[in-house]
Design a protein around this motif. Sequence first.
Motif, short mmCIF file in Angstrom:
data_model
loop_
_atom_site.label_atom_id
_atom_site.label_comp_id
_atom_site.label_asym_id
_atom_site.label_seq_id
_atom_site.Cartn_x
_atom_site.Cartn_y
_atom_site.Cartn_z
N UNK A 2 0.62 -1.31 0.17
CA UNK A 2 0.09 -0.16 0.19
C UNK A 2 0.93 1.26 -0.07
N UNK A 3 0.13 2.48 -0.59
CA UNK A 3 0.93 3.89 -0.17
C UNK A 3 -0.16 4.47 0.68
N UNK A 4 0.53 5.02 1.71
CA UNK A 4 -0.42 5.96 2.54
C UNK A 4 -0.03 7.56 2.24
N UNK A 5 -1.01 8.32 2.12
CA UNK A 5 -0.80 9.62 1.97
C UNK A 5 -1.08 10.36 3.37
N UNK A 6 -0.02 11.01 3.82
CA UNK A 6 -0.25 11.58 5.03
C UNK A 6 0.45 13.02 5.00
N UNK A 7 0.15 13.65 3.93
CA UNK A 7 0.72 14.91 3.41
C UNK A 7 2.07 14.63 2.65
N UNK A 8 2.94 13.79 3.45
CA UNK A 8 3.90 12.95 2.70
C UNK A 8 3.51 11.62 2.26
N UNK A 9 4.03 11.03 1.24
CA UNK A 9 3.82 9.50 0.85
C UNK A 9 4.73 8.46 1.68
N UNK A 10 3.83 7.50 2.14
CA UNK A 10 4.63 6.32 2.75
C UNK A 10 4.19 5.00 2.13
N UNK A 11 5.23 4.38 2.02
CA UNK A 11 4.88 2.88 1.22
C UNK A 11 4.96 1.98 2.72
N UNK A 12 4.00 0.91 2.44
CA UNK A 12 3.55 0.01 3.83
C UNK A 12 3.20 -1.03 3.13
N UNK A 13 3.70 -2.21 3.88
CA UNK A 13 3.52 -3.63 3.75
C UNK A 13 2.77 -4.24 4.98
N UNK A 14 1.47 -4.51 4.60
CA UNK A 14 0.36 -4.97 5.52
C UNK A 14 0.82 -6.00 5.99
N UNK A 15 1.57 -7.00 5.47
CA UNK A 15 1.78 -8.08 6.00
C UNK A 15 2.95 -8.14 7.08
#
Length: 132
Positions: A72-85
């Motif tokens: 996933x990619x999370x947008x919190x003003x800046x973008x974060x790459x996230x691995x849900x596993x």
Amino acid sequence: MKSSAILTVLFLFGRLAFGGPEVSTPKTTKIWNQNFDVVFESSDTETIERITEGIRSSNEQKNQRTRESYSHKIDLSERWLYDSETGELQLLSKSQQKVWKLKKEDRMYLNSLLKENRQNQSAHTTPASAPR
């Protein structure tokens, strides 16, 4: 007055030395999957603060390998790459960034938002083969 100033300095030093990454708290957030579909979107202040605090309290990974992909990619003003596993995340950037890992309860919370949203989307989707 002196003791409160000392406590503030100690808190800030502890945050810098042992805390997670700096994360701003935006008014809205979006999360995309690997297909660039928006899978979660919220402007709820409590939800956004819970997500950002989870990232702020994450732990820096000792093994700073470059990951091939994230779920996933999370947008919190800046973008974060996230691995849900794995709960690993990394700031999206052209330069090498640190890899962080969410604490178990924060990973479970974030994944529950993704799962809840998936269930809500599928409940509102009518299969093409369904009778009309």
